[in-house]
Enzyme design. Sequence first.
Site, PDB file in Angstrom:
ATOM      1  N   SER A   1      -3.420   0.722   3.115  1.00 38.13           N
ATOM      2  CA  SER A   1      -4.718   0.694   2.427  1.00 38.13           C
ATOM      3  C   SER A   1      -5.671   1.727   3.026  1.00 38.13           C
ATOM      4  O   SER A   1      -5.446   2.204   4.147  1.00 38.13           O
ATOM      5  CB  SER A   1      -5.318  -0.711   2.586  1.00 38.13           C
ATOM      6  OG  SER A   1      -6.721  -0.709   2.355  1.00 38.13           O
TER       7      SER A   1
ATOM      8  N   TYR B 267      -8.850  -8.184   6.469  1.00 45.28           N
ATOM      9  CA  TYR B 267      -7.989  -7.281   5.694  1.00 45.28           C
ATOM     10  C   TYR B 267      -7.797  -5.963   6.435  1.00 45.28           C
ATOM     11  O   TYR B 267      -6.674  -5.463   6.563  1.00 45.28           O
ATOM     12  CB  TYR B 267      -8.638  -7.051   4.336  1.00 45.28           C
ATOM     13  CG  TYR B 267      -7.858  -6.235   3.348  1.00 45.28           C
ATOM     14  CD1 TYR B 267      -8.142  -4.886   3.143  1.00 45.28           C
ATOM     15  CD2 TYR B 267      -6.847  -6.803   2.591  1.00 45.28           C
ATOM     16  CE1 TYR B 267      -7.447  -4.128   2.217  1.00 45.28           C
ATOM     17  CE2 TYR B 267      -6.138  -6.051   1.656  1.00 45.28           C
ATOM     18  CZ  TYR B 267      -6.455  -4.720   1.475  1.00 45.28           C
ATOM     19  OH  TYR B 267      -5.759  -3.971   0.545  1.00 45.28           O
TER      20      TYR B 267
HETATM   21  P1  NAP Z   1      -2.875  -8.364  -6.701  1.00 41.12           P
HETATM   22  O1  NAP Z   1      -3.035  -7.875  -8.088  1.00 41.12           O
HETATM   23  O2  NAP Z   1      -3.768  -9.412  -6.153  1.00 41.12           O
HETATM   24  O3  NAP Z   1      -1.335  -8.815  -6.499  1.00 41.12           O
HETATM   25  C1  NAP Z   1      -0.971  -9.329  -5.253  1.00 41.12           C
HETATM   26  C2  NAP Z   1       0.484  -9.737  -5.329  1.00 41.12           C
HETATM   27  O4  NAP Z   1       0.842 -10.299  -4.078  1.00 41.12           O
HETATM   28  C3  NAP Z   1       0.751 -10.793  -6.402  1.00 41.12           C
HETATM   29  O5  NAP Z   1       1.969 -10.507  -7.052  1.00 41.12           O
HETATM   30  C4  NAP Z   1       0.900 -12.075  -5.591  1.00 41.12           C
HETATM   31  O6  NAP Z   1       1.835 -12.950  -6.143  1.00 41.12           O
HETATM   32  C5  NAP Z   1       1.493 -11.543  -4.304  1.00 41.12           C
HETATM   33  N1  NAP Z   1       1.280 -12.450  -3.174  1.00 41.12           N
HETATM   34  C6  NAP Z   1       0.114 -12.734  -2.548  1.00 41.12           C
HETATM   35  N2  NAP Z   1       0.339 -13.590  -1.536  1.00 41.12           N
HETATM   36  C7  NAP Z   1       1.673 -13.868  -1.532  1.00 41.12           C
HETATM   37  C8  NAP Z   1       2.517 -14.690  -0.737  1.00 41.12           C
HETATM   38  N3  NAP Z   1       2.029 -15.400   0.281  1.00 41.12           N
HETATM   39  N4  NAP Z   1       3.824 -14.726  -1.029  1.00 41.12           N
HETATM   40  C9  NAP Z   1       4.328 -14.010  -2.052  1.00 41.12           C
HETATM   41  N5  NAP Z   1       3.590 -13.196  -2.850  1.00 41.12           N
HETATM   42  C10 NAP Z   1       2.278 -13.139  -2.583  1.00 41.12           C
HETATM   43  O7  NAP Z   1      -3.010  -7.137  -5.700  1.00 41.12           O
HETATM   44  P2  NAP Z   1      -2.759  -5.570  -5.913  1.00 41.12           P
HETATM   45  O8  NAP Z   1      -4.044  -4.883  -6.149  1.00 41.12           O
HETATM   46  O9  NAP Z   1      -1.613  -5.372  -6.853  1.00 41.12           O
HETATM   47  O10 NAP Z   1      -2.306  -5.192  -4.431  1.00 41.12           O
HETATM   48  C11 NAP Z   1      -0.947  -5.193  -4.050  1.00 41.12           C
HETATM   49  C12 NAP Z   1      -0.896  -4.658  -2.645  1.00 41.12           C
HETATM   50  O11 NAP Z   1      -1.570  -3.391  -2.590  1.00 41.12           O
HETATM   51  C13 NAP Z   1      -1.614  -5.541  -1.624  1.00 41.12           C
HETATM   52  O12 NAP Z   1      -0.923  -5.483  -0.396  1.00 41.12           O
HETATM   53  C14 NAP Z   1      -2.977  -4.861  -1.469  1.00 41.12           C
HETATM   54  O13 NAP Z   1      -3.551  -5.141  -0.200  1.00 41.12           O
HETATM   55  C15 NAP Z   1      -2.579  -3.428  -1.580  1.00 41.12           C
HETATM   56  N6  NAP Z   1      -3.639  -2.505  -1.970  1.00 41.12           N
HETATM   57  C16 NAP Z   1      -4.318  -2.693  -3.131  1.00 41.12           C
HETATM   58  C17 NAP Z   1      -5.278  -1.729  -3.496  1.00 41.12           C
HETATM   59  C18 NAP Z   1      -6.091  -1.837  -4.748  1.00 41.12           C
HETATM   60  O14 NAP Z   1      -7.093  -1.091  -4.850  1.00 41.12           O
HETATM   61  N7  NAP Z   1      -5.743  -2.689  -5.694  1.00 41.12           N
HETATM   62  C19 NAP Z   1      -5.493  -0.616  -2.683  1.00 41.12           C
HETATM   63  C20 NAP Z   1      -4.774  -0.510  -1.480  1.00 41.12           C
HETATM   64  C21 NAP Z   1      -3.832  -1.454  -1.145  1.00 41.12           C
HETATM   65  P3  NAP Z   1       1.414 -14.456  -6.610  1.00 41.12           P
HETATM   66  O15 NAP Z   1       1.096 -14.297  -8.024  1.00 41.12           O
HETATM   67  O16 NAP Z   1       2.621 -15.257  -6.351  1.00 41.12           O
HETATM   68  O17 NAP Z   1       0.224 -14.861  -5.806  1.00 41.12           O
HETATM   69  C1  GCO Z   2     -12.121  -3.674  -0.995  1.00 41.03           C
HETATM   70  C2  GCO Z   2     -10.908  -3.324  -1.805  1.00 41.03           C
HETATM   71  C3  GCO Z   2      -9.982  -2.453  -0.981  1.00 41.03           C
HETATM   72  C4  GCO Z   2      -8.770  -2.093  -1.780  1.00 41.03           C
HETATM   73  C5  GCO Z   2      -7.840  -1.237  -1.011  1.00 41.03           C
HETATM   74  C6  GCO Z   2      -8.425   0.101  -0.696  1.00 41.03           C
HETATM   75  O1  GCO Z   2     -12.611  -4.799  -1.128  1.00 41.03           O
HETATM   76  O2  GCO Z   2     -12.561  -2.772  -0.269  1.00 41.03           O
HETATM   77  O3  GCO Z   2     -10.226  -4.485  -2.243  1.00 41.03           O
HETATM   78  O4  GCO Z   2      -9.618  -3.093   0.188  1.00 41.03           O
HETATM   79  O5  GCO Z   2      -8.067  -3.223  -2.146  1.00 41.03           O
HETATM   80  O6  GCO Z   2      -7.295  -1.851   0.083  1.00 41.03           O
HETATM   81  O7  GCO Z   2      -7.395   0.935  -0.213  1.00 41.03           O
END
Ligand code: NAP
Ligand code: GCO
Length: 267
Positions: A147, A160
């Site tokens: 992230s 986080y």
């Molecule tokens: P999201 O839409 O909230 O999806 C999260 C996923 O993780 C869901 O499929 C959820 O499945 C699963 N999950 C959560 N807790 C779990 C557990 N204990 N066991 C199994 N599955 C679990 O999030 P996203 O935005 O796609 O993010 C996915 C990843 O990218 C995360 O690691 C997040 O930190 C990272 N990320 C996101 C962003 C962003 O801007 N969106 C940026 C950087 C990094 P369930 O439906 O079973 O809960």
């Molecule tokens: C926040 C956002 C971020 C993104 C991502 C950025 O609240 O700042 O959720 O954390 O999810 O991780 O790279």
Amino acid sequence: MNVMDSFSLKGKVALVTGGAYGIGFAMAEALAQAGAKIAFNCRSEENMKKAMEAYKSKDIEARGYICDVTDETAVKTMISSIEKEIGVVDILVNNAGIIKRIPMCEMSVEDFKQVIDIDLTAPFIMAKAVLPGMIKKGHGKIINVCSMMSELGRETVSAYAAAKGGLKMLTKNICAEYGEYNIQCNGIGPGYIATPQTAPLRELQEDGERHPFDKFIISKTPAGKWGASEDLAGPTVFLASDASNFVNGHILYVDGGILAYIGKQPS
Ligand code: NAP
Ligand code: GCO
């Protein structure tokens, strides 16, 4: 060998945690398009049902497993089932993750621990479960979804940021400890991506104005926009394929340039 052949994942087994929707689903779709057989997990039958329909609509034969990634026994059972039903895991994407946006002094220890458990301890559990099979096979790819908060802090995301910072270093340590077995462990650091996880940061205000944080991210991103999950497709296939066999311990930021930019000057 033609360089494009090195991006093929034909015959490989890929496991994407949290692959039911969001970034995980997009990463799994990309891996499937490159030829991999897909396994994914989520926590509920309801999400599993929706996910299987979504994969089917993309003509992807994914196998879904109900498994909480923080439960080591359940993870071992899932890996054993995948090995029996599909094959030994060649590619692990540690994507599953949560965020809790709470000012640190108001955050309970339980909330802090839950974020650390899912975002940092679970990737450790998952990697431990697949490494023996990768060592035996003589190759493997682990991709940890890091992230911006692997590098930067911001208000309300202490747990986080601590988890994602730790995940960056876990990535480097798996590289250090298992590189000799032809296992590459790298991170992908998405910028701000429009998914359910960031939906609260993009909600329109009562007056119809964009969310202040939405405007802030647009000013901090040279491209002047949020990323889409699909922006992670190419980087995921690269890090999962032979094209990156000499890339190890690297965090590939897919952030539209946020980390390189001080932010748009006020007009
Ligand atoms: P999201 O839409 O909230 O999806 C999260 C996923 O993780 C869901 O499929 C959820 O499945 C699963 N999950 C959560 N807790 C779990 C557990 N204990 N066991 C199994 N599955 C679990 O999030 P996203 O935005 O796609 O993010 C996915 C990843 O990218 C995360 O690691 C997040 O930190 C990272 N990320 C996101 C962003 C962003 O801007 N969106 C940026 C950087 C990094 P369930 O439906 O079973 O809960
Ligand atoms: C926040 C956002 C971020 C993104 C991502 C950025 O609240 O700042 O959720 O954390 O999810 O991780 O790279």
